[in-house]
Scaffold this motif. Structure first.
Motif, PDB file in Angstrom:
ATOM      1  N   LEU A  62     -35.273  30.613  30.635  1.00 55.56           N
ATOM      2  CA  LEU A  62     -33.987  30.480  29.936  1.00 55.56           C
ATOM      3  C   LEU A  62     -34.191  30.212  28.449  1.00 55.56           C
ATOM      4  CD1 LEU A  62     -31.971  28.399  32.569  1.00 55.56           C
ATOM      5  CD2 LEU A  62     -31.335  30.670  31.689  1.00 55.56           C
ATOM      6  N   GLN A  63     -35.169  29.374  28.128  1.00 51.59           N
ATOM      7  CA  GLN A  63     -35.424  29.088  26.718  1.00 51.59           C
ATOM      8  C   GLN A  63     -35.940  30.323  25.987  1.00 51.59           C
ATOM      9  OE1 GLN A  63     -37.036  25.252  25.538  1.00 51.59           O
ATOM     10  NE2 GLN A  63     -36.961  24.563  27.658  1.00 51.59           N
ATOM     11  N   ALA A  64     -36.780  31.127  26.657  1.00 47.20           N
ATOM     12  CA  ALA A  64     -37.259  32.362  26.044  1.00 47.20           C
ATOM     13  C   ALA A  64     -36.099  33.336  25.828  1.00 47.20           C
ATOM     14  CB  ALA A  64     -38.337  32.996  26.923  1.00 47.20           C
ATOM     15  N   LEU A  65     -35.222  33.449  26.821  1.00 51.90           N
ATOM     16  CA  LEU A  65     -34.063  34.328  26.692  1.00 51.90           C
ATOM     17  C   LEU A  65     -33.163  33.887  25.534  1.00 51.90           C
ATOM     18  CD1 LEU A  65     -33.098  34.821  30.448  1.00 51.90           C
ATOM     19  CD2 LEU A  65     -34.061  36.551  28.904  1.00 51.90           C
ATOM     20  N   ARG A  66     -32.979  32.597  25.391  1.00 58.99           N
ATOM     21  CA  ARG A  66     -32.159  32.106  24.284  1.00 58.99           C
ATOM     22  C   ARG A  66     -32.781  32.463  22.945  1.00 58.99           C
ATOM     23  NH1 ARG A  66     -31.128  25.894  25.563  1.00 58.99           N
ATOM     24  NH2 ARG A  66     -30.425  25.996  23.390  1.00 58.99           N
ATOM     25  N   ALA A  67     -34.121  32.406  22.853  1.00 59.34           N
ATOM     26  CA  ALA A  67     -34.799  32.726  21.598  1.00 59.34           C
ATOM     27  C   ALA A  67     -34.725  34.221  21.287  1.00 59.34           C
ATOM     28  CB  ALA A  67     -36.256  32.273  21.666  1.00 59.34           C
ATOM     29  N   ILE A  68     -34.809  35.065  22.300  1.00 57.90           N
ATOM     30  CA  ILE A  68     -34.712  36.508  22.090  1.00 57.90           C
ATOM     31  C   ILE A  68     -33.295  36.902  21.680  1.00 57.90           C
ATOM     32  CG2 ILE A  68     -34.853  38.760  23.246  1.00 57.90           C
ATOM     33  CD1 ILE A  68     -37.205  37.641  24.861  1.00 57.90           C
ATOM     34  N   ASP A  69     -32.298  36.189  22.215  1.00 58.49           N
ATOM     35  CA  ASP A  69     -30.916  36.316  21.750  1.00 58.49           C
ATOM     36  C   ASP A  69     -30.361  37.723  21.960  1.00 58.49           C
ATOM     37  OD1 ASP A  69     -28.609  35.199  20.606  1.00 58.49           O
ATOM     38  OD2 ASP A  69     -29.127  35.930  18.610  1.00 58.49           O
ATOM     39  N   SER A  70     -30.494  38.236  23.186  1.00 53.92           N
ATOM     40  CA  SER A  70     -29.988  39.565  23.502  1.00 53.92           C
ATOM     41  C   SER A  70     -28.716  39.468  24.335  1.00 53.92           C
ATOM     42  CB  SER A  70     -31.039  40.357  24.288  1.00 53.92           C
ATOM     43  OG  SER A  70     -30.492  41.545  24.814  1.00 53.92           O
ATOM     44  N   LEU A  71     -27.723  40.265  23.967  1.00 55.49           N
ATOM     45  CA  LEU A  71     -26.468  40.283  24.710  1.00 55.49           C
ATOM     46  C   LEU A  71     -26.692  40.736  26.155  1.00 55.49           C
ATOM     47  CD1 LEU A  71     -23.417  39.877  24.636  1.00 55.49           C
ATOM     48  CD2 LEU A  71     -23.180  42.201  23.732  1.00 55.49           C
ATOM     49  N   ARG A 105     -20.856  40.359  17.105  1.00 61.31           N
ATOM     50  CA  ARG A 105     -22.082  39.877  16.461  1.00 61.31           C
ATOM     51  C   ARG A 105     -23.230  40.851  16.708  1.00 61.31           C
ATOM     52  NH1 ARG A 105     -25.995  36.131  18.632  1.00 61.31           N
ATOM     53  NH2 ARG A 105     -27.261  35.219  16.975  1.00 61.31           N
ATOM     54  N   ALA A 106     -23.363  41.328  17.946  1.00 62.33           N
ATOM     55  CA  ALA A 106     -24.429  42.272  18.276  1.00 62.33           C
ATOM     56  C   ALA A 106     -24.269  43.563  17.490  1.00 62.33           C
ATOM     57  CB  ALA A 106     -24.452  42.549  19.768  1.00 62.33           C
ATOM     58  N   ALA A 107     -23.024  44.021  17.323  1.00 63.86           N
ATOM     59  CA  ALA A 107     -22.764  45.248  16.564  1.00 63.86           C
ATOM     60  C   ALA A 107     -23.143  45.080  15.096  1.00 63.86           C
ATOM     61  CB  ALA A 107     -21.296  45.650  16.702  1.00 63.86           C
ATOM     62  N   ASN A 108     -22.826  43.918  14.523  1.00 67.08           N
ATOM     63  CA  ASN A 108     -23.171  43.653  13.124  1.00 67.08           C
ATOM     64  C   ASN A 108     -24.690  43.583  12.937  1.00 67.08           C
ATOM     65  OD1 ASN A 108     -20.514  43.557  12.251  1.00 67.08           O
ATOM     66  ND2 ASN A 108     -20.321  41.339  12.623  1.00 67.08           N
ATOM     67  N   CYS A 109     -25.353  42.966  13.901  1.00 63.81           N
ATOM     68  CA  CYS A 109     -26.828  42.870  13.826  1.00 63.81           C
ATOM     69  C   CYS A 109     -27.456  44.252  13.905  1.00 63.81           C
ATOM     70  CB  CYS A 109     -27.363  41.988  14.944  1.00 63.81           C
ATOM     71  SG  CYS A 109     -26.998  40.240  14.731  1.00 63.81           S
ATOM     72  N   SER A 110     -26.873  45.097  14.762  1.00 64.49           N
ATOM     73  CA  SER A 110     -27.392  46.457  14.913  1.00 64.49           C
ATOM     74  C   SER A 110     -27.228  47.254  13.631  1.00 64.49           C
ATOM     75  CB  SER A 110     -26.666  47.152  16.067  1.00 64.49           C
ATOM     76  OG  SER A 110     -27.125  48.466  16.224  1.00 64.49           O
ATOM     77  N   LYS A 111     -26.090  47.075  12.932  1.00 64.35           N
ATOM     78  CA  LYS A 111     -25.845  47.798  11.672  1.00 64.35           C
ATOM     79  C   LYS A 111     -26.786  47.343  10.567  1.00 64.35           C
ATOM     80  CE  LYS A 111     -20.912  48.623  12.491  1.00 64.35           C
ATOM     81  NZ  LYS A 111     -19.521  48.279  12.050  1.00 64.35           N
ATOM     82  N   SER A 112     -27.168  46.061  10.605  1.00 64.27           N
ATOM     83  CA  SER A 112     -28.019  45.515   9.537  1.00 64.27           C
ATOM     84  C   SER A 112     -29.493  45.856   9.731  1.00 64.27           C
ATOM     85  CB  SER A 112     -27.857  43.988   9.462  1.00 64.27           C
ATOM     86  OG  SER A 112     -28.315  43.374  10.647  1.00 64.27           O
TER      87      SER A 112
END
Length: 362
Positions: A275-284, A353-360
Motif C-alpha cells: 500500500l505504501q509503494a502504491l501511494r508513492a507511485i500515485d497511479s489512478l 489531476r491525472a489528466a493535467n499530469c499527463s498533459k505536463s
C-alpha cells in the motif's frame, strides 16, 4: 540471536531492531561508501590487540586501538605500505554495544579515510564488511565500482556459503551492475535461502522480473513464528526483508503485483508495504485497490488505503477526514464515509489531476 515477532512488524522501515540504534544489517550504500573513502581495500587483519571492557561512555567512543591489515586487493587508492594501520575501539562496554572492533584473522572489505597518520573506517557500521577472498584476474580500470563488482562476482564461486551470500547482498547494494547474468544464474539453485538473497539483490538493482517467483514464495511460506531464532529462522527473516523491499518499488509496470500484494490474501505486513509503494507511485489505476482495502481488518492498512485515495485526489483540507485515532475507533464508519466522498467528489478530482499530469509530461 532472537528477534521478536512484534519488532518484525517494523520491517517496512528496515530490518530487525536491536538493543541500540543502528542501521539494519545488509543495507550498506556501497556507492556512497566508495565516494566517501580515500582507500578501499580487502584484506586480512594480521594483528589486533584485544579490547578492554569499561563502564566509561567517553572511552567507548574513542578509536584508540590499531589493527594491522594486510591488503590483497585495492579498488580505490593505494595502501601506505605492506600493511594498513586501521583504528578501532580499544574500550567496549561489558554488556555489549555499538562498538567497532577488529579481531585477528578477520577478512574484510575496508572503506577507509586517513586520520592522524593512520586510517579510520568511513562508516562505523558499514566501513568493514565480510567479503570473500576470491578475486577476479587483474584488470586495468579506473572505475573503482567496476573493479569491486568483478571481485564480488568472483565471490559467488566461494566454497563458503556465507561468503556467497555476502557477495550476493553486496552486489545488490552497489545499486548498479554492468551485468546481472552471474546473479541470475544462481536462480537455478535448489538452495531457497540463496534464492531469497538473489531476489533481494535483483530488486535492489530495480530488476523486478523476479516478482513472480517472489509472489510464489510469499504464497507458499508458512506463517512466521512470533519469535525468530537466528540462524535457525533465517528464511523467515528473509521473508520479512523481501516484504520490506516492496515498499521501495517505484516502477509503474509492477502495479499488478503491488495491487495483488495489497490484497487480503497476503500477510498484513506485506499489505502495508504494498500500500505504501502504491501511494508513492500515485497511479489512478490503483484506486480500486485502495477502495477495497478500506475494509482491511488491520486498521493501519485501512487508514493507509484512505490516505492513498486522498492523495490521488490531490489532498488538501477535507472536513470529514479523521485522525488516525478517530479512524481506529470507527474504521467501518470512515470506510463508508470515504467511499461516499470518493464516488461523489474524489474520483472526479483524481481524474482531472491525472489528466493535467499527463498533459505536463514531455
Amino acid at each position: 540471536m532472537r528477534a521478536s515477532g512484534i519488532l518484525a512488524t517494523l520491517l517496512c522501515a528496515g530490518s530487525f531492531a536491536v538493543a541500540y540504534p543502528r542501521p539494519p544489517v545488509g543495507t550498506e550504500d556501497i556507492p556512497a561508501l566508495m565516494a566517501e573513502s580515500a582507500l578501499v581495500c580487502k584484506g586480512e587483519v594480521v594483528d589486533a590487540p584485544a579490547p578492554t571492557y569499561t563502564d566509561s561512555p567517553d572511552l567507548m567512543t574513542q578509536m584508540t586501538a590499531v589493527a594491522e591489515v594486510r591488503s590483497d586487493r585495492c579498488f580505490k587508492g593505494a595502501p601506505p605500505g605492506s600493511s594498513i594501520p586501521v583504528l578501532f575501539n580499544g574500550f567496549v562496554a561489558a554488556g555489549g554495544g555499538p562498538s567497532f572492533v577488529l579481531s585477528k584473522g578477520e577478512y574484510l572489505l575496508f572503506f577507509l579515510k586517513p586520520q592522524n597518520g593512520r586510517y579510520a573506517v568511513s562508516n562505523k557500521w558499514f566501513g568493514a564488511l565480510p567479503i570473500s577472498r576470491q578475486f577476479d584476474s587483474p584488470l586495468q580500470s579506473a572505475d573503482s565500482m567496476y573493479l569491486l563488482e568483478l571481485d564480488l562476482k568472483a565471490g559467488l564461486r566461494d566454497s563458503d556459503p556465507e561468503r556467497v551470500l555476502d557477495s550476493v547482498r553486496m552486489l545488490g547494494n552497489t545499486r548498479h551492475l554492468h551485468s546481472t547474468l552471474e546473479l541470475r544464474k544462481l536462480l537455478s539453485s535448489s538452495d531457497l535461502l540463496l534464492k531469497t538473497y538473489v531476489w533481494q539483490a535483483l530488486m535492489r538493482l530495480n530488476d523486478y522480473s523476479v516478482l513472480p517467483e517472489v509472489d510464489k514464495f510469499f504464497k507458499t511460506q508458512p506463517e512466521a513464528p512470533r519469535d525468530l531464532f537466528l540462524p535457525r529462522d533465517r528464511l523467515f527473516a528473509m521473508q520479512f526483508e523481501l516484504q520490506s523491499e516492496i515498499i521501495a518499488i517505484r516502477d509503474p509496470s509492477t502495479l499488478p503485483y503491488l495491487e495483488s500484494f495489497a490484497s487480503t490474501g497476503y500477510d498484513y505486513r506485506l499489505r502495508d508495504c504494498a500500500l505504501q509503494a502504491l501511494r508513492a507511485i500515485d497511479s489512478l489505476d490503483s484506486a480500486p485497490t485502495f477502495l477495497k482495502e478500506l475494509d482491511d481488518l488491520n486498521a493501519d492498512n485501512a487508514f493507509s488505503a484512505m490516505q492513498g485515495l486522498l492523495s490521488l485526489a490531490g489532498g488538501g483540507a477535507i472536513e470529514w477526514v479523521p485522525t488516525w485515532k478517530q479512524f481506529d475507533e470507527a474504521p467501518q464508519f470512515y470506510a463508508v464515509r470515504c467511499r461516499e466522498w470518493w464516488h461523489a467528489v474524489g474520483r472526479h478530482k483524481a481524474a482531472a489531476r491525472a489528466a493535467n499530469c499527463s498533459k505536463s509530461q514531455p
